[in-house]
Write a protein that holds these residues in place. Structure first.
Motif, PDB file in Angstrom:
ATOM      1  N   MET A 132      45.355  52.904  28.761  1.00 19.91           N
ATOM      2  CA  MET A 132      44.578  52.647  29.967  1.00 19.91           C
ATOM      3  C   MET A 132      44.025  51.232  29.888  1.00 19.91           C
ATOM      4  O   MET A 132      43.165  50.922  29.060  1.00 19.91           O
ATOM      5  CB  MET A 132      43.430  53.654  30.096  1.00 19.91           C
ATOM      6  N   LEU A 133      44.536  50.349  30.731  1.00 21.48           N
ATOM      7  CA  LEU A 133      44.102  48.956  30.751  1.00 21.48           C
ATOM      8  C   LEU A 133      42.993  48.803  31.781  1.00 21.48           C
ATOM      9  O   LEU A 133      43.173  49.144  32.956  1.00 21.48           O
ATOM     10  CB  LEU A 133      45.279  48.041  31.087  1.00 21.48           C
ATOM     11  N   ILE A 134      41.865  48.274  31.360  1.00 23.11           N
ATOM     12  CA  ILE A 134      40.687  48.193  32.218  1.00 23.11           C
ATOM     13  C   ILE A 134      40.271  46.736  32.361  1.00 23.11           C
ATOM     14  O   ILE A 134      39.911  46.081  31.379  1.00 23.11           O
ATOM     15  CB  ILE A 134      39.530  49.017  31.637  1.00 23.11           C
ATOM     16  N   SER A 135      40.330  46.232  33.585  1.00 23.56           N
ATOM     17  CA  SER A 135      39.872  44.879  33.889  1.00 23.56           C
ATOM     18  C   SER A 135      38.412  44.950  34.317  1.00 23.56           C
ATOM     19  O   SER A 135      38.037  45.809  35.116  1.00 23.56           O
ATOM     20  CB  SER A 135      40.711  44.275  35.024  1.00 23.56           C
ATOM     21  N   LEU A 136      37.600  44.035  33.802  1.00 26.92           N
ATOM     22  CA  LEU A 136      36.173  44.028  34.101  1.00 26.92           C
ATOM     23  C   LEU A 136      35.713  42.606  34.392  1.00 26.92           C
ATOM     24  O   LEU A 136      36.213  41.640  33.804  1.00 26.92           O
ATOM     25  CB  LEU A 136      35.372  44.583  32.925  1.00 26.92           C
ATOM     26  N   SER A 137      34.726  42.484  35.266  1.00 30.19           N
ATOM     27  CA  SER A 137      34.094  41.184  35.510  1.00 30.19           C
ATOM     28  C   SER A 137      32.744  41.425  36.166  1.00 30.19           C
ATOM     29  O   SER A 137      32.504  42.475  36.762  1.00 30.19           O
ATOM     30  CB  SER A 137      34.980  40.299  36.405  1.00 30.19           C
ATOM     31  N   GLY A 138      31.863  40.445  36.035  1.00 29.95           N
ATOM     32  CA  GLY A 138      30.543  40.593  36.630  1.00 29.95           C
ATOM     33  C   GLY A 138      29.440  40.286  35.635  1.00 29.95           C
ATOM     34  O   GLY A 138      29.525  39.291  34.902  1.00 29.95           O
ATOM     35  N   ASP A 139      28.423  41.124  35.579  1.00 32.49           N
ATOM     36  CA  ASP A 139      27.240  40.868  34.756  1.00 32.49           C
ATOM     37  C   ASP A 139      27.588  41.001  33.271  1.00 32.49           C
ATOM     38  O   ASP A 139      27.748  42.106  32.751  1.00 32.49           O
ATOM     39  CB  ASP A 139      26.127  41.840  35.148  1.00 32.49           C
ATOM     40  N   ARG A 140      27.653  39.874  32.609  1.00 30.47           N
ATOM     41  CA  ARG A 140      28.103  39.846  31.211  1.00 30.47           C
ATOM     42  C   ARG A 140      27.116  40.557  30.279  1.00 30.47           C
ATOM     43  O   ARG A 140      27.518  41.316  29.396  1.00 30.47           O
ATOM     44  CB  ARG A 140      28.286  38.389  30.766  1.00 30.47           C
ATOM     45  N   LYS A 141      25.826  40.348  30.483  1.00 29.48           N
ATOM     46  CA  LYS A 141      24.829  40.962  29.611  1.00 29.48           C
ATOM     47  C   LYS A 141      24.837  42.481  29.768  1.00 29.48           C
ATOM     48  O   LYS A 141      24.692  43.220  28.785  1.00 29.48           O
ATOM     49  CB  LYS A 141      23.445  40.399  29.909  1.00 29.48           C
ATOM     50  N   ALA A 142      25.013  42.944  30.992  1.00 27.87           N
ATOM     51  CA  ALA A 142      25.062  44.388  31.213  1.00 27.87           C
ATOM     52  C   ALA A 142      26.280  44.986  30.528  1.00 27.87           C
ATOM     53  O   ALA A 142      26.216  46.070  29.939  1.00 27.87           O
ATOM     54  CB  ALA A 142      25.100  44.683  32.712  1.00 27.87           C
ATOM     55  N   LEU A 143      27.395  44.274  30.589  1.00 23.89           N
ATOM     56  CA  LEU A 143      28.604  44.762  29.922  1.00 23.89           C
ATOM     57  C   LEU A 143      28.400  44.808  28.415  1.00 23.89           C
ATOM     58  O   LEU A 143      28.771  45.791  27.755  1.00 23.89           O
ATOM     59  CB  LEU A 143      29.793  43.868  30.269  1.00 23.89           C
ATOM     60  N   GLU A 144      27.810  43.767  27.863  1.00 23.80           N
ATOM     61  CA  GLU A 144      27.590  43.739  26.414  1.00 23.80           C
ATOM     62  C   GLU A 144      26.708  44.905  25.974  1.00 23.80           C
ATOM     63  O   GLU A 144      26.928  45.505  24.916  1.00 23.80           O
ATOM     64  CB  GLU A 144      26.951  42.406  26.013  1.00 23.80           C
ATOM     65  N   ALA A 145      25.717  45.244  26.795  1.00 21.40           N
ATOM     66  CA  ALA A 145      24.804  46.327  26.446  1.00 21.40           C
ATOM     67  C   ALA A 145      25.496  47.685  26.444  1.00 21.40           C
ATOM     68  O   ALA A 145      25.107  48.586  25.698  1.00 21.40           O
ATOM     69  CB  ALA A 145      23.623  46.348  27.417  1.00 21.40           C
ATOM     70  N   HIS A 146      26.521  47.828  27.272  1.00 17.88           N
ATOM     71  CA  HIS A 146      27.190  49.128  27.430  1.00 17.88           C
ATOM     72  C   HIS A 146      28.665  49.080  27.019  1.00 17.88           C
ATOM     73  O   HIS A 146      29.409  50.002  27.320  1.00 17.88           O
ATOM     74  CB  HIS A 146      27.086  49.590  28.878  1.00 17.88           C
TER      75      HIS A 146
END
Length: 294
Positions: A132-146
């Motif tokens: 499952m390939l998941i592309s993500l973008s947006g709030d970097r700090k929120a991504l790092e936290a989760h």
């Protein structure tokens, strides 16, 4: 910003159910919601908490994963959760355009939430695996936290702070597939009309396709540099093949639109003085100011 072991999944179609199932299997306190409440029953039987409203589901977790049908469904859900998402992190894995993602990011910001746009390349059965390939973008700090929680769903790649970039990647990857496959079907129709065994021909094509992987990277590098070597031979030589290709398709009753477009682009590029360049140089004619007449 901290994480905990709780996550909410909004939308329980085939994909959303698979995502929620993955979180349950990995031991997360998983709250689920779907407009048709009956879809939550199988997940609830496996340990999920079924919420009666989207707002109730959002209130239960710091991380909200959305997997809905389309932008209309997203807009409808947004109306119901706008008052309860402050301080939450929204990861929207619903397919949509880059403009949709940017608009959703603005909405989340106005509501006091963090937003990560995302897209999934893979079947529901791939959820929770590297397939499952998941592309993500947006709030970097929120991504790092989760990140550790989101990574449970598959192989994730972050494309940048612009919330629309994940959708750019997804739509481009899907478009390449369709462009290739419709060309393949046209060619299958051609050889079928000529009496060739399509299954056997497909096997031969599969073997020759291995050489295209290097060509893809060669084209990308040429475009990045703006320097176009004669990758498939120079355009003058390639253009000489086009009349035969078009006439062959026409004689077999196979659509010639795509080949005629290629010939027109080649002729235009040659006329502009670039006949010694390769096929990759046609990239220069694909912007809006070079749009072909209809």
């Amino acid at each position: 910003m901290t994480t905990n072991n709780a996550v909410t999944v909004l939308g329980l179609g085939a994909m959303g159910s698979a995502l929620a199932g993955t979180f349950i299997e990995q031991g997360y306190r998983t709250t689920v919601w779907n407009r048709t409440l009956a879809k939550a029953a199988p997940l609830a039987a496996n340990g999920a908490i079924a919420a009666s409203t989207a707002a109730e589901a959002v209130a239960a977790s710091p991380l909200i994963v959305m997997s809905l049908l389309d932008r209309t469904a997203v807009t409808e859900v947004q109306r119901g959760i706008a008052d309860v998402i402050a301080g939450k992190v929204i990861v929207n894995l619903t397919s949509g355009s880059p403009a949709d993602a940017r608009h959703n990011a603005e909405w989340a910001h106005e509501c006091g939430a963090k937003y990560i746009g995302g897209a999934l390349l893979g079947d529901p059965s791939y959820a929770g695996t590297p397939s499952m390939l998941i592309s993500l973008s947006g709030d970097r700090k929120a991504l790092e936290a989760h990140r550790s929680t989101i990574d449970e769903l598959g192989r994730t790649t972050f494309y940048g702070d612009d919330a629309g970039l994940a959708a750019v990647e997804f739509m481009a990857q899907v478009a390449i597939g369709y462009e290739f496959l419709i060309g393949l079907l046209h060619t299958f129709r051609l050889v079928h009309t000529e009496g060739v065994d399509v299954a056997e021909f497909a096997g031969r094509v599969a073997e020759t396709m291995t050489g295209y992987a290097q060509l893809v990277t060669t084209f990308g590098a040429a475009i990045a540099r703006g320097e176009y070597a004669p990758d498939l031979g120079n355009l003058k030589v390639q253009a000489a093949l086009m009349d035969d290709l078009i006439e062959h398709r026409a004689s077999a009753g196979v659509d010639t639109t795509r080949m005629r477009e290629v010939r027109t682009l080649m002729q235009r590029r040659i006329a502009d003085g670039h006949g010694e360049e390769g096929f990759s140089s046609l990239f220069e004619l694909l912007g809006s100011r070079h749009r072909l007449p209809r």
